[in-house]
Write an enzyme that holds these catalytic residues in place. Structure first.
Site, PDB file in Angstrom:
ATOM      1  N   THR A   1      14.639   6.653 -51.012  1.00 15.60           N
ATOM      2  CA  THR A   1      14.331   6.442 -51.430  1.00 15.60           C
ATOM      3  C   THR A   1      13.437   5.418 -52.509  1.00 15.60           C
ATOM      4  O   THR A   1      12.819   6.019 -53.067  1.00 15.60           O
ATOM      5  CB  THR A   1      13.973   8.404 -52.282  1.00 15.60           C
TER       6      THR A   1
ATOM      7  N   ASP B   1      26.307  10.219 -49.958  1.00 12.47           N
ATOM      8  CA  ASP B   1      25.428   9.256 -50.986  1.00 12.47           C
ATOM      9  C   ASP B   1      23.671   9.620 -51.119  1.00 12.47           C
ATOM     10  O   ASP B   1      23.884  10.632 -49.369  1.00 12.47           O
ATOM     11  CB  ASP B   1      25.717   7.998 -51.370  1.00 12.47           C
ATOM     12  N   LEU B   2      23.358  10.114 -51.592  1.00  6.66           N
ATOM     13  CA  LEU B   2      21.225  10.143 -51.438  1.00  6.66           C
ATOM     14  C   LEU B   2      20.349   9.154 -50.435  1.00  6.66           C
ATOM     15  O   LEU B   2      20.614   9.154 -49.237  1.00  6.66           O
ATOM     16  CB  LEU B   2      21.367  11.409 -52.459  1.00  6.66           C
ATOM     17  N   ASP B   3      19.959   8.655 -52.191  1.00  8.68           N
ATOM     18  CA  ASP B   3      19.453   7.561 -52.260  1.00  8.68           C
ATOM     19  C   ASP B   3      19.754   6.355 -50.937  1.00  8.68           C
ATOM     20  O   ASP B   3      20.703   5.537 -51.315  1.00  8.68           O
ATOM     21  CB  ASP B   3      18.913   6.992 -53.172  1.00  8.68           C
TER      22      ASP B   3
ATOM     23  N   LYS C   1      27.936   5.384 -60.898  1.00 12.54           N
ATOM     24  CA  LYS C   1      29.136   4.594 -60.137  1.00 12.54           C
ATOM     25  C   LYS C   1      28.933   3.106 -60.832  1.00 12.54           C
ATOM     26  O   LYS C   1      28.401   2.826 -61.358  1.00 12.54           O
ATOM     27  CB  LYS C   1      28.234   4.971 -58.617  1.00 12.54           C
TER      28      LYS C   1
ATOM     29  N   LYS D   1      19.830  -0.685 -57.232  1.00 11.96           N
ATOM     30  CA  LYS D   1      20.979   0.814 -56.015  1.00 11.96           C
ATOM     31  C   LYS D   1      21.623   1.379 -56.521  1.00 11.96           C
ATOM     32  O   LYS D   1      22.199   0.740 -56.425  1.00 11.96           O
ATOM     33  CB  LYS D   1      20.636  -0.073 -54.860  1.00 11.96           C
TER      34      LYS D   1
ATOM     35  N   GLU E   1      28.275   5.499 -48.323  1.00 14.93           N
ATOM     36  CA  GLU E   1      27.418   4.905 -49.147  1.00 14.93           C
ATOM     37  C   GLU E   1      26.307   3.180 -48.867  1.00 14.93           C
ATOM     38  O   GLU E   1      27.047   3.022 -47.819  1.00 14.93           O
ATOM     39  CB  GLU E   1      28.554   4.242 -50.254  1.00 14.93           C
ATOM     40  N   ASP E   2      25.306   3.280 -49.065  1.00 12.67           N
ATOM     41  CA  ASP E   2      24.534   2.113 -48.917  1.00 12.67           C
ATOM     42  C   ASP E   2      24.193   0.674 -49.876  1.00 12.67           C
ATOM     43  O   ASP E   2      24.235  -0.353 -50.292  1.00 12.67           O
ATOM     44  CB  ASP E   2      23.340   2.563 -49.440  1.00 12.67           C
TER      45      ASP E   2
ATOM     46  N   SER F   1      25.972  11.771 -55.659  1.00 11.45           N
ATOM     47  CA  SER F   1      24.825  11.112 -56.091  1.00 11.45           C
ATOM     48  C   SER F   1      24.775  10.845 -57.560  1.00 11.45           C
ATOM     49  O   SER F   1      24.625  11.550 -58.304  1.00 11.45           O
ATOM     50  CB  SER F   1      23.423  11.460 -55.505  1.00 11.45           C
ATOM     51  N   ALA F   2      23.888   9.512 -57.492  1.00 11.40           N
ATOM     52  CA  ALA F   2      23.689   8.881 -58.651  1.00 11.40           C
ATOM     53  C   ALA F   2      22.845   9.895 -59.437  1.00 11.40           C
ATOM     54  O   ALA F   2      21.907   9.832 -60.741  1.00 11.40           O
ATOM     55  CB  ALA F   2      23.815   7.861 -59.183  1.00 11.40           C
TER      56      ALA F   2
HETATM   57  P1  B16 Z   1      16.951   8.815 -60.979  1.00  5.31           P
HETATM   58  P2  B16 Z   1      22.190   7.729 -55.438  1.00  5.31           P
HETATM   59  C1  B16 Z   1      21.065   6.408 -57.504  1.00  5.31           C
HETATM   60  O1  B16 Z   1      20.882   7.164 -56.089  1.00  5.31           O
HETATM   61  C2  B16 Z   1      19.692   5.595 -57.162  1.00  5.31           C
HETATM   62  O2  B16 Z   1      20.054   4.785 -55.806  1.00  5.31           O
HETATM   63  C3  B16 Z   1      19.117   4.615 -57.960  1.00  5.31           C
HETATM   64  O3  B16 Z   1      18.063   3.451 -57.421  1.00  5.31           O
HETATM   65  C4  B16 Z   1      18.416   5.316 -58.868  1.00  5.31           C
HETATM   66  O4  B16 Z   1      18.506   4.458 -60.007  1.00  5.31           O
HETATM   67  C5  B16 Z   1      19.948   6.702 -59.506  1.00  5.31           C
HETATM   68  O5  B16 Z   1      20.058   6.780 -57.773  1.00  5.31           O
HETATM   69  C6  B16 Z   1      19.356   7.370 -60.295  1.00  5.31           C
HETATM   70  O6  B16 Z   1      17.978   8.221 -59.936  1.00  5.31           O
HETATM   71  O7  B16 Z   1      16.123   8.516 -61.561  1.00  5.31           O
HETATM   72  O8  B16 Z   1      16.542  10.132 -59.735  1.00  5.31           O
HETATM   73  O9  B16 Z   1      18.974   9.771 -62.073  1.00  5.31           O
HETATM   74  O10 B16 Z   1      21.775   6.292 -54.149  1.00  5.31           O
HETATM   75  O11 B16 Z   1      22.959   7.556 -56.205  1.00  5.31           O
HETATM   76  O12 B16 Z   1      22.051   8.868 -54.391  1.00  5.31           O
HETATM   77 MG    MG Z   2      22.998   5.027 -52.253  1.00  2.00          MG
END
Ligand code: B16
Ligand code: MG
Length: 218
Positions: free
Chosen positions: A17, A9-11, A145, A45, A169-170, A114-115
């Site tokens: 972030t 996962d990224l964030d 997710k 998250k 994953e976090d 990542s989302a």
């Molecule tokens: P964006 P991940 C997710 O990333 C974040 O945890 C979540 O807080 C955020 O709303 C989502 O990405 C969408 O991000 O607005 O940049 O498209 O944890 O799946 O890497």
């Molecule tokens: Mg994450």
């Protein structure tokens, strides 16, 4: 040695972030006279941008038109990107490069799952864009997710069976997605929050090379 698929996962796993999402969402919420706390931010998250705004509006008991909704999403993202533009390699979380290097040495396929629709921009900013064999992000999926779609696409692109994949994953939603995909789930964060994961570590400094080797060989 067997080939697995390692999906990150990224964030919250590679970079923190969440703090920038918090600043941008709080600014937007406050402009609508909605309070926004760090506890509420926790609930966003791993949640998609659309779903995040829906949640914030419901906390404030506010209904808006579709046009206004799109306008607010764009506004939040513009603001978020001003923070992202300040990022560099110093924002990579501790020992992430070490684990990536180790996997590379062992010739293990590595994916990002990542989302976020900003994932590629963020990876470029911190210099990790080339570290992944494939990148699957919010632009590539139709279901967010806890739906396992993002990880299943990553497994397919790595040419690995889902049951041979390991996900870092976090978020609770992300752990559920990995479990539904029949993958090994590794929570990065608090055991009290990520208890559904197969393993939980506070961060990558707690993960030994021996543990990674075990994941590869078992
Ligand atoms: P964006 P991940 C997710 O990333 C974040 O945890 C979540 O807080 C955020 O709303 C989502 O990405 C969408 O991000 O607005 O940049 O498209 O944890 O799946 O890497
Ligand atoms: Mg994450």
């Amino acid at each position: 040695m067997s080939k697995k698929g390692f999906i990150f996962d990224l964030d919250g796993v590679i970079v923190d972030t969440a703090k920038y999402h918090f600043l941008a969402w709080r600014k937007l919420a406050n402009s609508l006279d909605i309070d926004f706390s760090e506890t509420q931010n926790e609930q966003l998250k791993g949640v998609s941008r659309v779903r995040s705004l829906e949640k914030i509006l419901s906390w404030g008991d506010i209904t808006i038109s579709e046009d206004k909704f799109m306008e607010l999403m764009a506004k939040k993202n513009d603001d978020y990107l001003t923070h992202i533009n300040t990022m560099d390699e110093n924002e990579i979380l501790a020992d992430v490069p070490k684990v990536l290097e180790h996997l590379k040495e062992q010739k293990q396929p590595i994916a990002l799952g990542s989302a976020s629709k900003n994932a590629r921009t963020i990876l470029k900013k911190v210099g990790l864009y080339k570290s992944f064999d494939t990148i699957v992000d919010g632009n590539d999926v139709s279901k967010a997710k806890p739906d396992p779609e993002v990880f299943l696409i990553a497994a397919k692109q790595l040419n690995t069976n889902p049951e041979d994949c390991i996900v870092f994953e976090d978020s609770v939603a992300g752990i559920q997605a990995a479990n539904t995909a029949n993958m090994i789930s590794i929570g990065i964060g608090e055991e009290s929050i990520l208890g559904e994961a197969d393993y939980v570590f506070k961060d990558f400094t707690q993960i030994s090379s021996e543990f990674i080797t075990e994941l590869i060989t078992n």
